[in-house]
Design an enzyme around this catalytic site. Structure first.
Site, PDB file in Angstrom:
ATOM      1  N   HIS A 199       0.845  -1.196   0.000  1.00  0.00           N
ATOM      2  CA  HIS A 199       0.000   0.000   0.000  1.00  0.00           C
ATOM      3  C   HIS A 199       0.873   1.236   0.000  1.00  0.00           C
ATOM      4  O   HIS A 199       1.910   1.279   0.642  1.00  0.00           O
ATOM      5  CB  HIS A 199      -0.951   0.005   1.197  1.00  0.00           C
ATOM      6  CG  HIS A 199      -0.296  -0.321   2.500  1.00  0.00           C
ATOM      7  ND1 HIS A 199       0.005  -1.617   2.868  1.00  0.00           N
ATOM      8  CD2 HIS A 199       0.137   0.473   3.505  1.00  0.00           C
ATOM      9  CE1 HIS A 199       0.579  -1.601   4.055  1.00  0.00           C
ATOM     10  NE2 HIS A 199       0.686  -0.346   4.471  1.00  0.00           N
ATOM     11  N   HIS A 225       0.939   5.052   1.112  1.00  0.00           N
ATOM     12  CA  HIS A 225       0.285   6.068   1.942  1.00  0.00           C
ATOM     13  C   HIS A 225       0.386   7.405   1.212  1.00  0.00           C
ATOM     14  O   HIS A 225       1.490   7.811   0.822  1.00  0.00           O
ATOM     15  CB  HIS A 225       1.011   6.232   3.285  1.00  0.00           C
ATOM     16  CG  HIS A 225       0.980   5.034   4.186  1.00  0.00           C
ATOM     17  ND1 HIS A 225       0.124   4.923   5.255  1.00  0.00           N
ATOM     18  CD2 HIS A 225       1.721   3.900   4.194  1.00  0.00           C
ATOM     19  CE1 HIS A 225       0.332   3.783   5.885  1.00  0.00           C
ATOM     20  NE2 HIS A 225       1.313   3.137   5.261  1.00  0.00           N
TER      21      HIS A 225
HETATM   22  P1  5GP Z   1       1.641   0.027   7.309  1.00  0.00           P
HETATM   23  O1  5GP Z   1       2.161   0.283   8.689  1.00  0.00           O
HETATM   24  O2  5GP Z   1       1.451  -1.440   7.029  1.00  0.00           O
HETATM   25  O3  5GP Z   1       2.434   0.726   6.252  1.00  0.00           O
HETATM   26  O4  5GP Z   1       0.219   0.728   7.273  1.00  0.00           O
HETATM   27  C1  5GP Z   1      -0.981   0.057   7.404  1.00  0.00           C
HETATM   28  C2  5GP Z   1      -2.068   1.107   7.465  1.00  0.00           C
HETATM   29  O5  5GP Z   1      -3.324   0.474   7.289  1.00  0.00           O
HETATM   30  C3  5GP Z   1      -2.117   1.842   8.784  1.00  0.00           C
HETATM   31  O6  5GP Z   1      -1.937   3.239   8.562  1.00  0.00           O
HETATM   32  C4  5GP Z   1      -3.496   1.500   9.332  1.00  0.00           C
HETATM   33  O7  5GP Z   1      -4.096   2.580  10.022  1.00  0.00           O
HETATM   34  C5  5GP Z   1      -4.260   1.113   8.092  1.00  0.00           C
HETATM   35  N1  5GP Z   1      -5.319   0.143   8.318  1.00  0.00           N
HETATM   36  C6  5GP Z   1      -5.201  -1.045   8.993  1.00  0.00           C
HETATM   37  N2  5GP Z   1      -6.372  -1.691   9.004  1.00  0.00           N
HETATM   38  C7  5GP Z   1      -7.258  -0.921   8.316  1.00  0.00           C
HETATM   39  C8  5GP Z   1      -8.643  -1.078   7.987  1.00  0.00           C
HETATM   40  O8  5GP Z   1      -9.300  -2.050   8.323  1.00  0.00           O
HETATM   41  N3  5GP Z   1      -9.213  -0.080   7.260  1.00  0.00           N
HETATM   42  C9  5GP Z   1      -8.528   1.019   6.860  1.00  0.00           C
HETATM   43  N4  5GP Z   1      -9.189   1.945   6.154  1.00  0.00           N
HETATM   44  N5  5GP Z   1      -7.207   1.200   7.159  1.00  0.00           N
HETATM   45  C10 5GP Z   1      -6.598   0.244   7.877  1.00  0.00           C
END
Ligand code: 5GP
Length: 116
Positions: free
Chosen positions: A101, A103
């Site tokens: 993903h 951001h």
């Molecule tokens: P990472 O730390 O893996 O780069 O970021 C994962 C992101 O996914 C986090 O910013 C977290 O808030 C978001 N996230 C996790 N679970 C969900 C969800 O069920 N729905 C949404 N909309 N965002 C999520």
């Protein structure tokens, strides 16, 4: 075969999310825990767990993530002031969800990139 995450359910609309954009290659939705006034996640519809798993055949979807980021930044009215795109990889990169993903963060000055 990689294990699905909650993001696959969001793509299939099996669980709720504030989806801002979806096409045959990518989906974009608001982060559930926004770290900036605009905090959007842009993901490939195909489950690719990490950047380490990217293949040449994924280049179209990965490129689409950037053009969607650009469009959403315009839509959010943060394009001119600026924004940040981040892709975390594995534990040292701070990755929590193992479905690639991007951001998209903006809407306020973000300061220097954290290195620790
Ligand atoms: P990472 O730390 O893996 O780069 O970021 C994962 C992101 O996914 C986090 O910013 C977290 O808030 C978001 N996230 C996790 N679970 C969900 C969800 O069920 N729905 C949404 N909309 N965002 C999520």
């Amino acid at each position: 075969m990689a294990e699905e995450t909650i993001f696959s359910k969001i793509i299939r609309k099996e669980i709720p999310a504030d989806i801002l954009y979806q096409d045959d290659l990518v989906t974009a939705f608001r982060d559930i825990t926004p770290r900036a006034p605009s905090h959007i996640l842009i993901i490939p519809n195909k489950l690719i767990p990490t950047i380490n798993d990217v293949e040449e055949s994924d280049e179209l979807a990965l490129g689409r993530m950037f053009t969607v980021a650009k469009k959403l930044a315009e839509q959010e009215k943060i394009a001119e002031d600026g924004y940040r795109l981040i892709v975390n990889c594995n534990s040292h990169g701070g990755q929590e969800v193992y479905h690639i993903h991007m951001h998209l963060l903006g809407g306020k000055p973000l300061g220097p990139l954290l290195m620790d």
